[in-house]
Design a protein around this motif. Structure first.
Motif, PDB file in Angstrom:
ATOM      1  N   ALA A  61       0.772  -1.281  -0.051  1.00 45.85           N
ATOM      2  CA  ALA A  61       0.032   0.110  -0.052  1.00 45.85           C
ATOM      3  C   ALA A  61       0.785   1.415  -0.013  1.00 45.85           C
ATOM      4  CB  ALA A  61      -0.782  -0.014   1.194  1.00 45.85           C
ATOM      5  N   GLY A  62       2.239   1.129  -0.044  1.00 44.70           N
ATOM      6  CA  GLY A  62       2.952   2.323   0.107  1.00 44.70           C
ATOM      7  C   GLY A  62       3.673   2.452   1.500  1.00 44.70           C
ATOM      8  N   ARG A  63       4.946   2.939   1.221  1.00 48.18           N
ATOM      9  CA  ARG A  63       5.681   3.522   2.657  1.00 48.18           C
ATOM     10  C   ARG A  63       5.204   4.718   2.989  1.00 48.18           C
ATOM     11  NH1 ARG A  63      11.362   3.272  -0.444  1.00 48.18           N
ATOM     12  NH2 ARG A  63       9.665   4.095  -2.061  1.00 48.18           N
ATOM     13  N   SER A  64       5.699   5.110   4.123  1.00 49.70           N
ATOM     14  CA  SER A  64       5.121   6.334   4.609  1.00 49.70           C
ATOM     15  C   SER A  64       5.318   7.688   4.075  1.00 49.70           C
ATOM     16  CB  SER A  64       5.624   6.565   6.275  1.00 49.70           C
ATOM     17  OG  SER A  64       6.958   6.814   5.818  1.00 49.70           O
ATOM     18  N   THR A  65       6.335   7.435   3.090  1.00 46.77           N
ATOM     19  CA  THR A  65       7.015   8.737   2.111  1.00 46.77           C
ATOM     20  C   THR A  65       6.345   8.683   0.891  1.00 46.77           C
ATOM     21  OG1 THR A  65       8.771   7.283   1.591  1.00 46.77           O
ATOM     22  CG2 THR A  65       9.089   9.001   3.371  1.00 46.77           C
ATOM     23  N   ASP A  66       5.507   7.925   0.484  1.00 45.04           N
ATOM     24  CA  ASP A  66       5.088   7.562  -0.823  1.00 45.04           C
ATOM     25  C   ASP A  66       3.795   8.082  -1.157  1.00 45.04           C
ATOM     26  OD1 ASP A  66       6.968   5.898  -1.826  1.00 45.04           O
ATOM     27  OD2 ASP A  66       6.439   4.144  -0.961  1.00 45.04           O
ATOM     28  N   LYS A  67       3.518   8.870  -2.253  1.00 46.21           N
ATOM     29  CA  LYS A  67       2.044   9.315  -2.401  1.00 46.21           C
ATOM     30  C   LYS A  67       1.257   8.297  -2.807  1.00 46.21           C
ATOM     31  CE  LYS A  67      -0.163  13.125  -5.173  1.00 46.21           C
ATOM     32  NZ  LYS A  67       0.187  14.219  -6.041  1.00 46.21           N
ATOM     33  N   THR A  68       1.626   7.536  -3.754  1.00 45.05           N
ATOM     34  CA  THR A  68       0.896   6.259  -4.207  1.00 45.05           C
ATOM     35  C   THR A  68       1.900   5.011  -4.112  1.00 45.05           C
ATOM     36  OG1 THR A  68       1.450   6.681  -6.564  1.00 45.05           O
ATOM     37  CG2 THR A  68      -0.500   7.692  -5.802  1.00 45.05           C
ATOM     38  N   ALA A  69       1.202   3.968  -3.982  1.00 48.71           N
ATOM     39  CA  ALA A  69       1.954   2.891  -3.652  1.00 48.71           C
ATOM     40  C   ALA A  69       2.933   2.421  -4.855  1.00 48.71           C
ATOM     41  CB  ALA A  69       1.050   1.672  -3.615  1.00 48.71           C
ATOM     42  N   PRO A  70       4.136   2.141  -4.808  1.00 47.59           N
ATOM     43  CA  PRO A  70       5.026   1.797  -5.943  1.00 47.59           C
ATOM     44  C   PRO A  70       4.576   0.545  -6.558  1.00 47.59           C
ATOM     45  CG  PRO A  70       6.377   2.599  -3.987  1.00 47.59           C
ATOM     46  CD  PRO A  70       4.983   2.375  -3.489  1.00 47.59           C
ATOM     47  N   SER A  71       4.846   0.330  -7.800  1.00 49.29           N
ATOM     48  CA  SER A  71       4.602  -0.812  -8.257  1.00 49.29           C
ATOM     49  C   SER A  71       5.689  -0.967  -9.316  1.00 49.29           C
ATOM     50  CB  SER A  71       3.277  -1.249  -8.627  1.00 49.29           C
ATOM     51  OG  SER A  71       2.852   0.023  -9.956  1.00 49.29           O
ATOM     52  N   ASN A  72       5.784  -2.040 -10.286  1.00 48.85           N
ATOM     53  CA  ASN A  72       6.641  -2.407 -11.283  1.00 48.85           C
ATOM     54  C   ASN A  72       6.091  -1.498 -12.532  1.00 48.85           C
ATOM     55  OD1 ASN A  72       8.072  -4.454  -9.954  1.00 48.85           O
ATOM     56  ND2 ASN A  72       6.674  -6.198 -10.928  1.00 48.85           N
ATOM     57  N   GLN A  73       7.189  -0.689 -12.957  1.00 47.61           N
ATOM     58  CA  GLN A  73       6.945   0.314 -13.915  1.00 47.61           C
ATOM     59  C   GLN A  73       8.066   0.013 -15.057  1.00 47.61           C
ATOM     60  OE1 GLN A  73       4.685   2.623 -14.007  1.00 47.61           O
ATOM     61  NE2 GLN A  73       3.940   2.036 -12.001  1.00 47.61           N
ATOM     62  N   PHE A  74       9.148  -0.710 -14.735  1.00 46.15           N
ATOM     63  CA  PHE A  74      10.250  -0.910 -15.851  1.00 46.15           C
ATOM     64  C   PHE A  74      10.450  -2.170 -16.035  1.00 46.15           C
ATOM     65  CE2 PHE A  74      11.108   2.800 -12.975  1.00 46.15           C
ATOM     66  CZ  PHE A  74      10.881   3.983 -13.924  1.00 46.15           C
ATOM     67  N   GLY A  75       9.721  -3.005 -16.276  1.00 49.07           N
ATOM     68  CA  GLY A  75       9.929  -4.492 -16.819  1.00 49.07           C
ATOM     69  C   GLY A  75      10.266  -4.508 -18.016  1.00 49.07           C
ATOM     70  N   PHE A  76      10.055  -3.509 -18.781  1.00 50.94           N
ATOM     71  CA  PHE A  76      10.373  -3.336 -20.383  1.00 50.94           C
ATOM     72  C   PHE A  76      12.008  -3.194 -20.486  1.00 50.94           C
ATOM     73  CE2 PHE A  76       9.173   0.826 -19.016  1.00 50.94           C
ATOM     74  CZ  PHE A  76      10.277   1.682 -19.366  1.00 50.94           C
ATOM     75  N   ALA A  77      12.526  -2.771 -19.201  1.00 52.90           N
ATOM     76  CA  ALA A  77      13.870  -2.221 -19.320  1.00 52.90           C
ATOM     77  C   ALA A  77      14.962  -3.487 -19.098  1.00 52.90           C
ATOM     78  CB  ALA A  77      14.184  -0.954 -18.648  1.00 52.90           C
ATOM     79  N   ALA A  78      14.436  -4.593 -18.606  1.00 51.81           N
ATOM     80  CA  ALA A  78      15.241  -5.573 -17.829  1.00 51.81           C
ATOM     81  C   ALA A  78      15.751  -6.366 -19.049  1.00 51.81           C
ATOM     82  CB  ALA A  78      14.399  -6.547 -17.142  1.00 51.81           C
ATOM     83  N   GLY A  79      15.028  -6.539 -20.237  1.00 48.15           N
ATOM     84  CA  GLY A  79      15.897  -6.998 -21.470  1.00 48.15           C
ATOM     85  C   GLY A  79      16.064  -8.551 -21.239  1.00 48.15           C
ATOM     86  N   ASN A  80      16.898  -9.258 -22.231  1.00 52.01           N
ATOM     87  CA  ASN A  80      17.368 -10.616 -22.073  1.00 52.01           C
ATOM     88  C   ASN A  80      18.816 -10.456 -21.438  1.00 52.01           C
ATOM     89  OD1 ASN A  80      14.991 -11.487 -23.272  1.00 52.01           O
ATOM     90  ND2 ASN A  80      15.769 -11.132 -25.237  1.00 52.01           N
ATOM     91  N   VAL A  81      18.617 -10.096 -20.326  1.00 50.52           N
ATOM     92  CA  VAL A  81      20.085  -9.789 -19.651  1.00 50.52           C
ATOM     93  C   VAL A  81      20.213 -10.887 -18.344  1.00 50.52           C
ATOM     94  CG1 VAL A  81      21.775  -8.073 -18.559  1.00 50.52           C
ATOM     95  CG2 VAL A  81      20.209  -7.413 -20.243  1.00 50.52           C
ATOM     96  N   THR A  82      21.428 -11.391 -18.219  1.00 54.71           N
ATOM     97  CA  THR A  82      21.633 -12.268 -17.066  1.00 54.71           C
ATOM     98  C   THR A  82      22.229 -11.346 -15.985  1.00 54.71           C
ATOM     99  OG1 THR A  82      22.009 -14.186 -18.240  1.00 54.71           O
ATOM    100  CG2 THR A  82      22.905 -14.195 -16.025  1.00 54.71           C
TER     101      THR A  82
END
Length: 967
Positions: free
Chosen positions: A550-571
């Motif tokens: 639901a978010g930490r005390s400092t978050d305005k909205t709950a963090p969630s995955n946003q950058f799955g597209f940037a992981a690529g096929n990398v080990t």
């Protein structure tokens, strides 16, 4: 000052082409008329006279019109900037210099001091060895460069000022060898390290030095700067084959000897050259008391200081700015007791770091259809990539964890840990019991000076979380808090209260939708001498898992995955089974091809279509209304105040487009709402107006500030910048910069604070708060993943995973928003995976604004276009305006009719207006609406010229009539 880009000069001339063509046509017609008048013998003299007179007047009139069209058209922005007012008072400048020296006093780091060689006796003689002793590095190039209007304190001046006698025979020897340092600039880099070969030191010179003093100070420097990383293969630079894959740099190196190469195959810029090593060996063969001063930003390979027992003391002094070297003499003679701590780990062998094989961008071999014109060259720029394979294990977090897992032998791998720094006195630290309340962990640390000299000490707090094999990645050492004592006299104590939130120890779990989680188990909280040396520790036990979905005390909205597209096929490197995948993960890329699934998502200007991103449900907002509001009426109003809609309804689409397009070093005026133009200036080591050439003294670089581990000093720096900016009539500061020291060879490391996100973020936050006290908004930069300089303009795709982004690379920016109330952001050139950071809604809207609660404006990095920057993509994804002063062809929004586009333009306009109206620019004493003085002067001149033209025309007609009458 910022280097001039030749491509910009060409582009500016291109923008004036229509006006120049107009003048050329008029001039050509006039020449034709004059030729006709000369060759036509049968034409009446009155007609010839009138042709000559009217042709001359036409050319003069066309010239005046052309100048007006250029000045009030494509050049108006630059003239506005160049004619700006403001200056820095002597009192304020003097205060800035005092702050700069204070930063250096606490930011120089004593790395080694065997036999307590330092401090030296006041008035003693010193032999300065190393060519850099006469030409040290004071700053970096590009936006972080220094203003040459101020006196620069040299090493020699500092030492003599501190009472030391300097062997002039040695300094004369170096000055005669080469008077100046080679230039490592924005567009050409001469990496030459002048150092006389050992055989050039005569017997008389060495014997004279031994007679002069028994102490030798060896100075080793490494320059660097914006737009180029330090070379990883010096042999290739020497033979001319090195260019890091760039299309517009001209690296070079000149050997110091004709009989050997300064660097051999496989050597990089951050190890000793052969002339330097030979010089060190020569010095150590003749002196038993040797001090090494390392003057450079990158964490150099300093293992040689362990090879020679004569090297007893080592001092790290990154670029100290223009007056920072003042502190050097004070430290060497003991007037100042060093209290700095390293902001980066120093290792013996940089080629064995986890990032080495993935530290330089590499061109894709299957992306030619996305090529764009190269900068300053006919060679096209190709999309390229960089794999952040090390995951969260950056810098000390890798070395401490790898040692704990048995992957490395720490003592043979790490020379100086992160947070390491010695003093001329000794301290004890006693850790009180920890307590938890209101979500915070708090405890006292009592620091006592147990030595015989006054000094300051740093309390470093780390946590070691419970780790499940194969589970969420966690480092075994994580800086979570720090503080610095006051100056303690011998025997005195000071109790510091350290506090941090329990949630600060949570890790980001990329599973499912993504969340922060504090796993159950024991968290070891320790106070350390450095990242490796524990003084005392206690254990905090999480009895059960704490889920922050639901978010930490400092978050305005709950963090969630946003950058799955940037992981690529990398080990990515994993701690699982004792880093069992280390060799696989840290190897060089096996393929240079971008997989089809990611290639299909790649965007640059060749395939970005604004219409494809329109929302059919959007309603076009009102524009150009007459509601009678002025921007000043909204000063202090809440961002959600209903009056904003009424104000924004008044702004026209062309006005919004001009605001978005012309954001270089300014925000433009808007007549419909009485918005005044405001000035923004570079840079991270000073505040410099590149147009009026008014600027401040150069402060020590960001690394020196970080090495102070003193937030009060960082705030004093920001306060000084803010005060000078106010006097310069500057409202925005292009700083602080806080990308991560992922790689020691990054050319811009001098401009960034540290390899650690918390240290970087806390220092930057303090600087932002200092400037903010004067109504100056700071553009924290470069957001995000701009951790390398090579090929930075060439669509550099950074691949990393969400946990690493959030815990390492975004961390300092997050702190600046949440704790510093940052009001402005400069986005980066980097691609996040396949999406340009300045056009990435996941970054600029979802994370920055929605999750963190940022309220303010986002500016691009320098907007030369580069084939992938365009205003349409920017404004639709949270990037509000473009850092440029002329039309580049893509900085104006092209879609000015669709509801989606106009709505985005309106939002961008609001973000800029909200930030500006709440800045110093709209303080009553600063508000200066109306036409710029140069425009009023130009109009006055035009009126006079118009009257003159009419008078001349009347005289010409009258004289022509008289000639006709006479004939």
């Amino acid at each position: 000052m910022l280097d001039i880009n030749p491509a910009d000069v060409i582009a500016v001339l291109e923008s004036c082409k229509p006006q120049l063509i107009f003048f050329a046509i008029v001039a050509a017609l006039a020449v034709i008329a004059l030729i006709a008048a000369a060759v036509k013998k049968d034409w009446p003299k009155p007609l010839k006279f009138m042709l000559r007179a009217q042709s001359g007047l036409a050319v003069l009139l066309a010239l005046v019109i052309t100048i007006n069209l250029i000045c009030f058209g494509p050049m108006s922005t630059m003239i506005n900037l160049a004619t700006g007012g403001g200056s820095i008072s002597q009192e304020t400048s003097d205060e800035a210099m005092d702050v700069a020296v204070d930063i250096a006093r606490e930011g120089m780091v004593l790395l080694k001091n065997d036999d307590s060689l330092l401090p030296l006796s006041n008035g003693s003689g010193l032999n300065l060895f190393g060519w850099s002793s006469t030409n040290p590095v004071y700053g970096g190039t590009g936006s972080g460069s220094l203003n040459d209007a101020y006196h620069t304190v040299s090493i020699i001046e500092s030492l003599e000022g501190a009472g030391f006698q300097i062997n002039s025979a040695l300094t004369d020897f170096y000055t005669a060898y080469r008077p100046q340092r080679a230039t490592v600039g924005m567009w050409n880099q001469d990496w030459t390290l002048p150092e006389p070969p050992a055989q050039d030191y005569s017997d008389d010179l060495i014997s004279g030095a031994k007679d002069f003093s028994d102490v030798a100070v060896v100075v080793i420097s490494r320059p660097g700067g914006e737009n180029a990383d330090l070379p990883a293969d010096m042999a290739a630079v020497i033979d001319g084959s090195w260019n890091n894959g760039s299309t517009y740099r001209n690296p070079s190196y000149t050997n110091n000897s004709t009989s050997y190469n300064d660097f051999e195959q496989g050597q990089h810029y951050l190890e000793l050259s052969r002339p330097e090593r030979d010089m060190v060996e020569l010095v150590c063969a003749n002196f038993d008391n040797v001090v090494v001063l390392y003057n450079g930003a990158g964490a150099m390979e300093l293992g040689f200081v362990e090879e020679f027992e004569q090297i007893k003391s080592v001092l790290w002094c990154p670029a100290p700015g223009q007056v920072g070297f003042t502190a050097l003499g004070e430290i060497l003679n003991g007037t100042v007791n060093p209290s700095g701590k390293t902001s980066d780990v120093f290792v013996y062998d940089l080629t064995q770091t986890p990032v080495w094989n993935n530290s330089l961008p590499t061109n894709y071999d299957n992306m030619d259809e996305f090529n764009v014109p190269g900068l300053l060259t006919d060679t096209p720029a190709t999309p390229n990539f960089l794999h952040y394979v090390e995951d969260i294990y950056v810098g000390y977090k890798f070395y401490e964890t790898a040692a704990a897992e048995g992957l490395i032998d720490y003592d043979s791998t790490v020379l100086f840990p992160f947070g390491h720094g010695l003093s001329y006195t000794t301290f004890t630290q006693e850790m009180g019991p920890i307590s938890e309340g209101n979500g915070a962990i708090t405890f006292d640390v009592t620091v006592t000076n147990t030595g015989d000299k006054a000094g300051k000490d740093v309390v470093e707090v780390y946590y070691n979380p419970p780790y499940t094999n194969g589970g969420i990645e966690k480092a075994s050492a994580n800086l979570v808090a720090f503080d610095k004592t006051d100056l303690l006299q011998p025997g005195d104590s000071q109790t510091l209260t350290l506090s941090f939130q329990v949630e600060d120890m949570a890790s980001y779990d990329m599973g499912g939708n993504g969340r922060y989680v504090l796993e159950a188990g024991e968290y070891i909280i320790s106070i350390n001498r450095d990242s490796h040396t524990v003084i005392d520790s206690q254990t905090y036990t999480a009895a059960s898992e704490v889920d922050y979905s639901a978010g930490r005390s400092t978050d305005k909205t709950a963090p969630s995955n946003q950058f799955g597209f940037a992981a690529g096929n990398v080990t990515y490197l994993s701690r699982a089974d004792g880093f069992a995948n280390y060799e696989e993960a840290t190897a060089a890329p096996a393929s240079l091809s971008l997989a089809d699934e990611y290639k299909a998502a790649f965007i640059n200007n060749s395939n970005y279509n604004p219409a494809a991103h329109n929302d059919p449900n959007d309603v076009i907002p009102l524009t150009g209304q007459k509601n009678g509001l002025k921007l000043v009426d909204l000063r202090g109003a809440d961002y959600d105040d209903a009056r904003w809609d009424s104000l924004l309804d008044q702004v026209t689409v062309p006005e919004m487009n001009e605001l978005i397009a012309m954001g270089g070093y300014q925000t433009v005026a808007i007549d419909s709402i009485g918005k005044v133009r405001t000035n923004d200036c570079d840079g991270p080591a000073a505040i410099n107006n590149n147009f009026t050439h008014v600027g401040s003294v150069g402060f020590p670089c960001a690394i020196v500030i970080a090495c102070t581990w003193n937030e009060d000093i960082a705030k004093a720096f920001g306060d000084s910048i803010g005060k000078m900016a106010d006097e310069m009539d500057v409202s925005g500061w292009y700083a602080p910069a806080m990308n991560i020291h992922r790689n020691a060879l990054s050319g811009r490391n001098f401009e960034y604070y540290s390899e650690d996100g918390l240290l970087s973020g806390r220092m930057a936050t303090a600087a932002i708060l200092g400037a903010k006290d004067h109504g100056v908004y700071s553009y924290m930069k470069h957001f995000a993943l701009n951790d390398t300089e090579d090929k930075r303009n060439d669509m550099i795709g950074v691949w990393t995973n969400e946990q690493a982004m959030r815990e390492i690379y975004l961390k300092p920016f997050e702190l600046c928003v949440k704790e510093g109330g940052c009001q402005a952001v400069m986005s980066s050139y980097s691609y996040i995976g396949t999406v340009y950071a300045g056009g990435c809604g996941a970054l600029l809207n979802n994370v920055l604004r929605d999750e963190w609660g940022f309220v303010g404006m986002v500016l691009t990095d320098y907007f030369a276009g580069y084939g992938y920057m365009n205003a349409d993509q920017c404004v639709r994804n949270g990037n509000d305006f473009c850092l440029i002063t002329y039309d580049t062809g893509s900085n104006y929004v092209s879609d000015t009719t669709s509801a989606t586009s106009v709505k985005a333009m309106r939002q961008a306009t609001k973000n800029v207006l909200y930030t500006v109206v709440n800045s110093r620019a709209y303080a009553p004493e600063n508000l200066n609406p109306g036409m710029p003085a140069w425009q009023m002067l130009a109009i006055g001149i035009d009126v006079v010229l118009a009257a003159a033209f009419i008078a001349i025309e009347l005289l010409a007609v009258r004289k022509g009539y008289q000639k006709r009458k006479a004939s």
